[in-house]
Design an enzyme around this catalytic site. Sequence first.
Site: not given
Lengths: 201, 388
Positions: B72, B152, B238, B326
């Site tokens: 993605g 998401n 490739t 954090c």
Amino acid sequence: MASFDYTELIKEHFFNPRNFLKNDADGAEFIKNADCYGEVGNPVCGDVMKIWLKIDRENDKIIDCRWQTFGCVAAIAVTSMLSVMLKEGSGMSINSALELTPQKIVEKLGAIPPKKFHCAVLGNEALKSALNNYFRKTRQFDRIIPIGPDLLDEKLKLTHKEVKDWIRNGAKSFEEIEARVGTKIENPETKAKIELLLKNN
Amino acid sequence: MEKELYLDYAATTPVRKEVLKEMLPYFEKSFGNPSSAHSKGMEGLKAIEEARKRVAKILNCDPKEIIFTSGGTESVNLAIKGFAFANKDKGNVIITQKTEHSAVLNTCKWLESQGFKVIYLDVDEFGLVDLEKLEKAITNQTILVSIMYANNEIGTIQPIEEIAKICKTRGVAFHTDACQAAGYLDLDVQKLGVDMLTLNGSKIYGPKGVGLLFVKSGIALTPLIHGGGQELGFRSGTENVPGIVGLAKALELCCEEKDKEVKRLIKLRDYFVGKVLAEIPEVKLNGHPTKRLPNNINLSFAGIEGEALLTLLNEKGIFVSTGSACSSKSLEESHVLKAIGLPILYSHGSIRISMGRYTKKADLDYVLSVLKESVKKLRGLSPFAKNG
């Protein structure tokens, strides 16, 4: 984002926190009988710690403590460990408590992920905040360790950071600030500065 | 840990057995390089061209309009950077929104350092983009709009067809990041009207390290990776043959099962959310109540912190994720929760429960009981929380 690179001791204190203040009758009783109270951090930045201490005035030492923390795993473990350190043996002398550093709390916990070190800094500051409250109440101004560099009142060694945190944690009036300081605020300049902070925060 | 209950399917999914089975021959037996002229190479070439056709059938496009990538993030980079570079003579403004995935946001941020201008649109309290504002933001300098299909973190579904219409009318290209949408929403690119669409394998029970970009024919892109000219010159290197085969199979399976799975998960989602809101005080559901992914549950609990809650759940074998992080100085709230204007006392205490094809009702009942207990425990330590 998770970080599970915590020591067993941190996890142990997180899962089984010691000496925290319960929101019940016992907790209310402890607050009533506490000699001093400190709070640092604010919800905007995340972590908030509150500490209540009972002090043996004659022997100048801490004999009991309770705490509450809003924060992550490390923040909760730090405050729990700090409370154990303060109560160890017959209690920690105030002079020793003044010498306590974030590093010393971390050493007791074994280690802390680097990005969580600020939790230990906050724990240490919470303790100093409570001690400052005691020193101001008992007029031992020379023993105060200012929290933050920006002094708001010379004699009280009160800083902007302290007052701002109190406001962000819910102090709404000059009287509530004064209650947290622990003594009357006489300097008119300090009064004016606090009023301004109350207006702007 | 007795039980293991994975509820982080929006982060990644396990590879399905059927998918793995189709992939395996291309690791060992048919390992040839698709660029090689001999029979071994042909096996690989045939496999990826077959996969391209299968994917094109699902997206309702021409196989030539599919570029296989490494995932993605690469697809998003190719869509946005590739388009910006190839079209910079037409304008230098890109429009996106504040709640995009970091792949989009950081690609855009980097483009700003290269002289492009990016407009980050606000969203409403549910995470929806304002179509009027989008329309107003488009000028003759705008070249590209990139708005995700479904978020998401909070699962909010954007009106992609309407956005595509606006872009088409104004002569601006439109890319959508559909990584979270696959398996749950319609992926017909003709119907959606998009110019580019990003998908990846790791959210749809396919392999990690493979994704694709649909690029409508006629759209000019500057390639980011130069070399042997594979993927019609858009993406050298490739080809990841087993990955590509796996991606095609995974996409086929999740689209075949879509309608049934959507129905099942919406039922589970609404059941669980209803229980949480009724049984735990001071909790909010983040995102839109109905325009949301069937598998997404994002909750905020006042007065406690996400990582602490996640750790308690983890101890009971429940794996979820949290939006708060954090940083070196303090807690940082999620950019998505900030964008929807969630009060700070809530935004630090948020978790995302994302369900998947192995999630069952009994699992959710277990999560509910652990969640109640854990929230109560942390609130008992917190100076801000009333007991709950």
